[in-house]
Design an enzyme around this catalytic site. Structure first.
Site, PDB file in Angstrom:
ATOM      1  CB  CYS A 187      12.527   2.315  13.851  1.00 48.60           C
ATOM      2  SG  CYS A 187      12.429   3.435  15.254  1.00 48.60           S
TER       3      CYS A 187
ATOM      4  CB  CYS B 130      11.938   6.088  13.425  1.00 47.14           C
ATOM      5  SG  CYS B 130      13.105   5.199  14.412  1.00 47.14           S
ATOM      6  CG  ASP B 131      10.015   5.253  10.053  1.00 46.20           C
ATOM      7  OD1 ASP B 131      10.467   6.408  10.042  1.00 46.20           O
ATOM      8  OD2 ASP B 131      10.702   4.251   9.807  1.00 46.20           O
TER       9      ASP B 131
END
Ligand code: NDP
Length: 307
Positions: free
Chosen positions: A134, A137-138
Site C-alpha cells: 500500500c 499507507c507507507d
C-alpha cells in the site's frame, strides 16, 4: 431470537450502499463492519472518479460520509468480523469473532478482496521493514529513497505514480512486455522522469540487512539472466484475493475464489444470500461499481423478503 431482515457483511462502498437501500426500504438492517472498517478506500488517498465530487476527495473522507449516511438511514453498524457462517437454512447464522451469533432472513456479502503477495524469500520477513502492499499507507516513509513497484495493472501504475510524490526513483518491475494498466496511466508512467520500467522481469528474492530491505534479486523472464537492484522499499501490486474463505463450503465460488453471482440481481447459489462488490467482481474493481452492486443486492433482498 433477534432476527434481522438484512445482515450485511463488510463496510466498503458495497456494504454501506446495500445498508442505505435496505434500511430506507424499512428493513431491519445490520452491518458487520469486518476487519478493515470502510474497506479498501480507507487506504486510498485521492478519488477523482466517484460521481458527486467535483474536486478530488480522499478515501477516508468519502467513506466517513457514506458511513454517516448509512447510520442516518437507521442501519446498525457493528464492530465485529464474521468467522463462520451457516447458510444451511433460512434464517441464516453468522458467528462473529466476538462470539455473537447474528441471525438474519437475508445476507448480503460485501467482504471485498485483499492484496496478494509474491510468496518469495524476504517478503514476509521484511513486511513493515520495506515491503508493503500500500503506497498510500507507507509511501510517506520513502521520501528521497529508491523504491520498486511490482506488477503491471492499474494498481501498480497508480502506486508507482503516487510514490513519485515522495521517492527519489521508482522502478516498475513487470513480468511481461506490456502493461495491463489503462492507457492514461501508462502515458503518465512513461512521461514521469522518476519512473523506470523494467520489462520481462520477475523478482525472485527480497534481500535486506536484517532490519531493512536493501536489494532485489531479479530474473529476466525471456533470457533468464539475473541482476540485482538496490532499493529501500518494494511495493507489491499484483492483484487481490477475494475474502471468501469462510464461504468456501457453503456457496458456489469461481476458480479464483470469487462468489458466483447472477449479475442481474446479485443472488448467489443460495436463495436469500446475495453478494456485491469486489468479493464477486474481479474485473471492474471500482468503488462506484461496488456501490451500484450493493444497491442492486439490497433491492433484490427486499424483493426476496416481500415474497
Ligand atoms: P490486475 O489483476 O489488473 O493486475 C495485476 C498485475 O500483477 C498484472 O500486471 C500481473 O501480470 C501482475 N502479477 C500477478 N501475479 C504476479 C506475480 N506472481 N508476479 C509478478 N507479477 C504478477 O490487478 P490490479 O490490482 O492492478 O487491478 C485489479 C482491478 O482493479 C482491475 O480491474 C483494475 O482496472 C482495477 N483498478 C482500477 C483502478 C482505477 O481505475 N483507478 C485502480 C486500481 C485498480 P500480468 O499482466 O502478466 O498478468
Amino acid at each position: 431470537m433477534n432476527i434481522t431482515d438484512v445482515l450485511i457483511l463488510g463496510s466498503g462502498p458495497a456494504g454501506y450502499t446495500a445498508a442505505i437501500y435496505a434500511a430506507r426500504a424499512g428493513r431491519s438492517t445490520k452491518i458487520i463492519a469486518g476487519p478493515q472498517p470502510g474497506g479498501q478506500l480507507m487506504i486510498t488517498s485521492v478519488i477523482e472518479n466517484y460521481p458527486g465530487f467535483s474536486d478530488p476527495i480522499s478515501g477516508p473522507v468519502l467513506m466517513d460520509q457514506i458511513r454517516r449516511q448509512t447510520e442516518k438511514m437507521g442501519a446498525e453498524i457493528i464492530s465485529d468480523a464474521i468467522k463462520s457462517v451457516d447458510f444451511g437454512k433460512c434464517p441464516f447464522i453468522c458467528v462473529g469473532e466476538s462470539g455473537v451469533s447474528y441471525i438474519s432472513r437475508t445476507v448480503i456479502i460485501a467482504t471485498g478482496a485483499n492484496a496478494m503477495w509474491l510468496d518469495i524469500p524476504g517478503e514476509k520477513e521484511y513486511q513493515r521493514a520495506g515491503v508493503s502492499a500500500c503506497a498510500v499507507c507507507d509511501g510517506f516513509f520513502f521520501r528521497d529513497k529508491n523504491v520498486a513497484v511490482i506488477g503491471g495493472g492499474n494498481t501498480a501504475a497508480e502506486e508507482a505514480l503516487y510514490l513519485t510524490n515522495f521517492a527519489k526513483s521508482v522502478l516498475l518491475i513487470h513480468r511481461r512486455g506490456q502493461l495491463r494498466a489503462e492507457q492514461i496511466l501508462q502515458k503518465r508512467l512513461l512521461e514521469n522522469s522518476k519512473i523506470e520500467i523494467i520489462w520481462h522481469t520477475e523478482v525472485t528474492d527480497i534481500l535486506g540487512d536484517g532490519s531493512r530491505v536493501t536489494t532485489l534479486l531479479l530474473t529476466n523472464t525471456k533470457d533468464h539472466t539475473k541482476m540485482k537492484k538496490s532499493v529501500d522499499g518494494v511495493f507489491v501490486a499484483i492483484g487481490h484475493r477475494p475474502a471468501t474463505e469462510i464461504f468456501r463450503n457453503q456457496l458456489a465460488l469461481d476458480d479464483n475464489g470469487y462468489i458466483v453471482t447472477n449479475k442481474t440481481n446479485f443472488t448467489t447459489s443460495i436463495p436469500g444470500i446475495f453478494a456485491a462488490g469486489d468479493v464477486c467482481n474481479s474485473l471492474y474493481r471500482q468503488a462506484i461499481v461496488s456501490a451500484g452492486q450493493g444497491c442492486v443486492a439490497a433491492i433484490a433482498a427486499d424483493k426476496f423478503l416481500s415474497v
